[in-house]
Design a protein around this motif. Structure first.
Motif, mmCIF file in Angstrom:
data_model
loop_
_atom_site.group_PDB
_atom_site.id
_atom_site.type_symbol
_atom_site.label_atom_id
_atom_site.label_comp_id
_atom_site.label_asym_id
_atom_site.label_seq_id
_atom_site.Cartn_x
_atom_site.Cartn_y
_atom_site.Cartn_z
ATOM 1 N N CYS A 107 0.850 -1.300 -0.175
ATOM 2 C CA CYS A 107 -0.053 -0.165 -0.087
ATOM 3 C C CYS A 107 0.738 1.112 0.001
ATOM 4 C CB CYS A 107 -1.191 0.097 1.257
ATOM 5 S SG CYS A 107 -1.590 1.516 1.412
ATOM 6 N N ASP A 109 0.106 4.029 0.975
ATOM 7 C CA ASP A 109 -0.096 4.887 2.001
ATOM 8 C C ASP A 109 0.572 4.529 3.454
ATOM 9 O OD1 ASP A 109 -1.374 6.871 0.438
ATOM 10 O OD2 ASP A 109 -3.303 5.702 0.684
ATOM 11 N N CYS A 110 0.813 3.093 3.711
ATOM 12 C CA CYS A 110 1.405 2.686 4.893
ATOM 13 C C CYS A 110 2.570 1.751 4.640
ATOM 14 C CB CYS A 110 0.237 1.756 5.668
ATOM 15 S SG CYS A 110 -0.305 0.383 4.698
ATOM 16 N N HIS A 128 -9.136 -1.823 3.635
ATOM 17 C CA HIS A 128 -8.146 -1.732 4.362
ATOM 18 C C HIS A 128 -8.003 -0.196 5.209
ATOM 19 C CE1 HIS A 128 -3.634 -1.517 4.473
ATOM 20 N NE2 HIS A 128 -3.778 -0.459 3.778
ATOM 21 N N CYS A 132 -5.295 1.442 7.766
ATOM 22 C CA CYS A 132 -4.179 1.926 6.859
ATOM 23 C C CYS A 132 -3.410 3.072 7.966
ATOM 24 C CB CYS A 132 -4.504 2.591 5.952
ATOM 25 S SG CYS A 132 -3.182 3.224 4.549
HETATM 26 ZN ZN LIG Z 1 -2.356 1.172 3.757
#
Ligand SMILES: [Zn+2]
Ligand SMILES: [Zn+2]
Length: 442
Positions: A107, A109-110, A128, A132
């Protein structure tokens, strides 16, 4: 003595947990042994040496990295582990029976490997989203711990003055009134709460300034048990004693804290537990860590029974089976002895039977027994197990959220949608006393 040589005592063989439990526990222990915490696990002198020897490898503005591209090898290894052992939730949803593909897509973002491909990530993004933010926080915290910066939040205060009032209402008030420095970010709070959760969970229950109150959290029986312990823990001042080192020989009584099935809590260095001792400046303590994983910090020794003396505290580490230990450590006294079971897994299929001979012995002592769990479900499972076992007991503390739980989330590496917090919840019990008719006790 022969029994002590059996390293995996059946009664407390806590190691073979189901995967989920094990995977939640493991990162915590490894994080504590990690590089940047090395300073914190050795003496303060070494910490200074350590911090002056190394330049920070990561700036504060550069703490987020996709796990597989992290500049830190242990983080990259974690990504590999998750990819090897995890599964793509979208695959699973689409074809529950089929073998789902490993999560190889990270991902953005994370930074965690969450799905098998970008397409499945996009399909599962709504779900998710709920985790996240937490994963991003864990990602950055982990890089911060290993960033090489001087971690001032781990420079803990020493003994308190006797007239110093400590407020145990919550982490903030405790850290502030005890004079912890540099506790000005939530990240610092998470780091510190994660190592202090064991001593502070114990202290917050036992201390006369406990946040747990009669009626709200404590039962009448709970207050009686704690009043007995506090009678020993908060004695009238003994004139002439100023050094805490004196207490081991001069304290009239020693309070014994037994941690059964001890794992991570036994690996903490003694100076961490001094934060418990400082809250009881006139009390000498013995901390007994019992179980196959009860191993002192910084040791390669395989001795099944070890002692460490540290200021007013004596630490005992013992791998013998609890029945043997119980017989040797007795008799027990509710004024001086208390039991703590940190995330024992009383209801867990892999450990349930191992606790069965132990719990009645603890109840027989009529000493207070406190337990924790890593999330609400874990706590409620243990509570249901206790209630269905037909033990003659009184509840001392209703199951509730632990004020001094770790604020750090630990991610389940086999399913990153799940996370837990060390010592999230707490409860207390004691073998039932029949005060009205003393002959019933026999
Ligand atoms: Zn994420
Ligand atoms: Zn997939």
């Amino acid at each position: 003595m022969a029994s002590r040589l059996r390293p995996l005592a059946p009664a407390l063989r806590i190691v073979p947990r189901a995967t989920a439990r094990l995977c939640i526990q493991r990162p915590a222990i490894e994080a504590r042994r990690s590089l940047s915490l090395k300073s914190f696990f050795t003496s303060r002198k070494k910490e200074d040496q350590f911090t002056s020897q190394f330049e920070p490898v990561l700036e504060q503005a550069n703490l987020f990295h996709p796990l597989s591209k992290s500049p830190l090898a242990p983080v990259r290894a974690k990504a590999e582990w998750i990819t090897a052992h995890g599964t793509c939730p979208t695959c699973k949803e689409q074809e529950p029976e089929a073998k789902s593909k490993p999560p190889t897509y990270e991902c953005p973002d994370c930074g965690y490997p969450t799905h098998c491909c970008e397409e499945h990530y996009k399909m599962g993004k709504e779900e998710h989203k709920h985790v996240c933010g937490t994963l991003r926080e864990v990602n950055e915290d982990e890089h911060d711990l290993r960033s090489g910066r001087r971690m001032r939040e781990f420079e803990f205060p020493g003994a308190q003055h006797r007239d110093e009032a400590v407020n145990l209402s919550n982490w903030d008030t405790f850290l502030y009134t005890r004079g912890f420095l540099s506790m000005n970010s939530e990240r610092s709070m998470r780091h510190v709460s994660h190592v202090l959760t064991y001593p502070l969970t114990i202290a917050s229950v036992l201390h006369q300034s406990s946040p747990y109150q009669l009626g709200k959290d404590l039962t009448v029986e709970g207050l009686k048990s704690l009043a007995a312990l506090r009678h020993t823990l908060h004695p009238a001042m003994i004139p002439g004693i100023t050094q805490s080192q004196d207490l081991r020989s001069t304290a009239t009584h020693t309070v014994r804290i037994f941690c059964l099935g001890a794992r991570a809590e036994s690996h903490l260095p003694p100076h961490i537990y001094m934060q418990l001792a400082y809250l009881f400046p006139t009390t000498a303590f013995q901390l007994h860590f019992i179980g196959p994983d009860a191993i002192p910090p910084h040791t390669k020794s395989k001795e099944p029974h070890q002692h460490i003396h540290y200021e007013q505290m004596t630490f005992v580490y013992d791998n013998s089976r609890y029945e043997t230990y119980h017989a040797e450590a007795g008799p027990f006294n509710p004024y001086y002895d208390v039991f703590f079971l940190f995330s024992p897994g009383l209801a867990h299929p892999s450990t349930k039977d191992m606790w069965k001979p132990t719990i009645p012995k603890l109840l027989d002592t009529k000493c207070a027994i406190f337990g924790t769990g890593f999330d609400e479900q874990d706590v409620m499972n243990d509570v249901a197990e206790i209630e269905s076992s037909g033990y003659e007991l009184d509840w001392l503390m209703k199951p509730r959220e632990n004020v001094f739980r770790s604020l750090k989330h630990e991610v389940n590496m086999t399913d990153v949608r799940q996370s837990a917090q060390c010592n999230w919840g707490i409860w207390g019990i004691r073998g039932r006393r029949y005060d009205v008719n003393p002959s019933d006790q026999n």
